[in-house]
Design an enzyme around this catalytic site. Structure first.
Site, PDB file in Angstrom:
ATOM      1  CB  ALA A  14      -0.935  -0.017   1.209  1.00 28.79           C
ATOM      2  N   GLY A  46      -0.009 -15.948  -1.996  1.00 28.60           N
ATOM      3  CA  GLY A  46      -1.216 -16.186  -2.794  1.00 28.60           C
ATOM      4  C   GLY A  46      -1.245 -15.364  -4.060  1.00 28.60           C
ATOM      5  NE  ARG A 272      -7.176 -17.451   3.986  1.00 26.17           N
ATOM      6  CZ  ARG A 272      -6.387 -16.553   3.453  1.00 26.17           C
ATOM      7  NH1 ARG A 272      -6.101 -15.449   4.099  1.00 26.17           N
ATOM      8  NH2 ARG A 272      -5.857 -16.748   2.273  1.00 26.17           N
ATOM      9  CB  SER A 369      -4.848  -8.216   1.884  1.00 24.27           C
ATOM     10  OG  SER A 369      -4.052  -9.303   1.550  1.00 24.27           O
TER      11      SER A 369
HETATM   12  C1  SIN Z   1      -2.278 -17.464   1.101  1.00 27.60           C
HETATM   13  O1  SIN Z   1      -1.494 -17.526   0.167  1.00 27.60           O
HETATM   14  O2  SIN Z   1      -2.859 -18.429   1.557  1.00 27.60           O
HETATM   15  C2  SIN Z   1      -2.491 -16.125   1.735  1.00 27.60           C
HETATM   16  C3  SIN Z   1      -3.104 -15.197   0.793  1.00 27.60           C
HETATM   17  C4  SIN Z   1      -3.977 -14.216   1.495  1.00 27.60           C
HETATM   18  O3  SIN Z   1      -3.997 -14.186   2.717  1.00 27.60           O
HETATM   19  O4  SIN Z   1      -4.683 -13.475   0.810  1.00 27.60           O
END
Ligand code: SIN
Length: 521
Positions: A14, A46, A272, A369
């Site tokens: 950011a 991710g 999650r 995020s």
């Molecule tokens: C992950 O790769 O599992 C984390 C990605 C995320 O928290 O957006």
């Protein structure tokens, strides 16, 4: 022409995306407590979620975001994120960001938990954060100022207007930085917990600074625990990306029994909070949980960072099983801002994980995020540059003088982390939260920078930020007498549709005084 002086506190995505949008028309300085390489963004495995494929639509992404957020999201903000995110990601790709593509040059789009479509753009397999940070740093580092190894102690605020910040360096010397605009891009607070995916520097400083400055803080009870941290990690903070489950890995216990089959219709790709609690339940029954990766071909090529993490921790990923456990990952709450990053204090702004726009509700959707960082950096830059700039009167401010004041007694770092995990972790209840509050309130939280004793140090200051943020989380969790998303109360296990925001009061709240439970050491 005189340009506005903008201080950005923090050095994650950011911060750099904002610097990129501002540097041509503003004098930009990034202040970071360690180096620009010590950030959570760099660790992001991710990717970036955006509905850019032909068979996707921002409305599907919107629905998934709200579903994961347990209907607690600000729908106006979610619409903005999912619509503007498409444009933001397309612009990023056009600017040369090296996203992973197949042999025909088509984008490889990944799948993650609670998404109904493949929409995760990634780079270097599981190294999206590292590639993103490199991309922005190469663009802006020679165009902005960077001050490393200075930690912000407090914002200079007079009559609800921010004029700059006071920092402390590694030699415990104070520095005064005056600016037209101050942006808190300090990230979250995962390092308050014993097991965490976060960089050790991410100790919740921004929340403590903003709270002391009088900014509105909200939703601090919503801490997201990532289900799959490496269980035998040497340093206790290695993430095994959800993208691994997106590629077909299954969560099993030591008897190779799949643990998610009867828990949620999305099974291993459930939100999650659901997966983290299912793993915790297995652990409470004395079981160990593993990611069964045996059906993923070329695991080491698809996930090079995770392969290296396993090898560094002497885990034989070739066996097909990686031991995992949940850990603190992200905070959905934070410094309340509007859609342009404005807080209730003039000229004090917040973006990224430090900000709470309401976009994530009670539980963030995977890979939203980095997207949030890009979209809100762009909006904040427009907001800052739209202000007519003229030299403004700065009230007289002075360096805090070190003086003899109450000697602070601070607990051991690991004790705070252990207690946060135990009493304000994946499952909470009134008894544990009260114990935690009382323990936190036994320290002198209500300090000013000038209250640092002659022996006070940067280390003490970071501790006080940590204790303050821990207090904000704990009191918020105590007040929300329902379970929702990432906030699960064993004494109030269901959601109450009447529930809305929990106001965070100043230190020493009434609610704590009539029931005092103490931690037995
Ligand atoms: C992950 O790769 O599992 C984390 C990605 C995320 O928290 O957006």
């Amino acid at each position: 022409m005189v340009q506005p002086k903008v201080l950005i506190i923090g050095a994650g995505l950011a911060a750099f995306a904002l610097a990129d949008r501002l540097y041509q028309q503003a004098d930009v300085t990034i202040i970071t407590k360690e180096s620009i390489h010590d950030t959570n963004s760099k660790r992001a495995q991710g990717g970036i979620a955006a509905a850019i494929s032909d068979d996707d639509d921002w409305q599907y992404h919107y629905q998934d975001t709200i579903h994961a957020g347990n209907d607690y999201n600000d729908t106006y903000m979610v619409e903005m994120l999912t619509k503007e995110g498409i444009e933001g990601v397309q612009e990023l790709l056009q600017s040369g960001f090296p996203a992973d593509r197949d042999e025909k040059g088509r984008l490889c789009l990944g799948m993650e938990g609670a998404h109904q479509n493949k929409r995760i753009i990634h780079a270097g397999g599981d190294q999206t954060g590292k590639f993103l940070m490199l991309h922005y740093q190469q663009k802006v580092l020679d165009k902005i100022n960077v001050i490393s190894h200075q930690m912000v102690v407090e914002c200079l605020v007079k009559e609800d207007t921010c004029y700059g910040v006071i920092t402390i360096d590694k030699n415990d010397q104070f520095h005064l930085h005056i600016a037209d605009k101050v942006v808190l891009a300090t990230g979250g607070c995962g390092a308050l917990y014993e097991t965490s995916s976060n960089d050790p520097t991410v100790t919740g400083d921004g929340f403590s600074i903003a709270y002391r400055a009088g900014a509105v803080i909200r939703d601090m009870e919503f801490i997201q625990f990532h289900p799959t941290m490496l269980a035998s990690s040497m340093d206790g903070n290695a993430l095994i990306s959800e993208a691994v489950r997106g590629q077909g890995a299954k969560l099993v216990n030591q008897y190779k029994r799949p643990i998610m089959e009867k828990v949620h219709p999305f099974q291993d790709l459930a939100p999650r909070d659901v997966v983290a609690r299912a793993i915790t339940n297995e652990e409470m029954n004395g079981n160990h949980v593993f990611l069964d990766i045996s059906n993923i071909t070329d695991f080491n090529k698809t996930f090079p960072s995770i392969t290296a993490i396993c090898e560094n921790s002497s885990i034989d990923w070739r066996s097909g099983y990686i031991p995992v456990t949940p850990g603190a990952h992200f905070i959905m709450g934070g410094i309340q801002t509007n859609e342009n990053g404005e807080t209730n204090i003039h000229q004090l702004f917040a973006i990224g994980e430090a900000a709470c726009t309401g976009v994530h509700g009670a539980n963030r959707l995977a890979s939203n995020s980095l997207l949030e960082g890009l979209v809100f950096a762009d909006r904040l830059a427009k907001r800052i540059l739209s202000d007519p700039h003229s030299a403004r009167h700065v009230p007289s401010v002075a360096y805090p003088k070190k003086r003899d004041s109450k000697k602070m007694y601070l607990p051991e770092k690991n004790l705070l982390k252990k207690y946060m995990k135990r009493y304000a972790g994946i499952e909470r209840n009134e008894e544990g939260l009260l114990k935690m509050c009382n323990w936190l309130e036994s320290f002198d939280l209500d300090f000013q920078a000038s209250d640092l004793s002659r022996n006070g140090s940067r280390e003490d200051m970071e501790w006080l930020h940590m204790l303050t943020t821990a207090w904000l989380i704990t009191t918020s969790a105590l007040k929300r007498t329902e379970s929702r998303g990432a906030h699960y109360r064993t004494d109030f296990p269901t959601s109450d549709t009447k529930w809305h925001r929990v106001p965070i009061e100043r230190f020493k709240t009434e609610v704590l005084s009539n029931k005092r439970l103490l931690i037995n050491h």
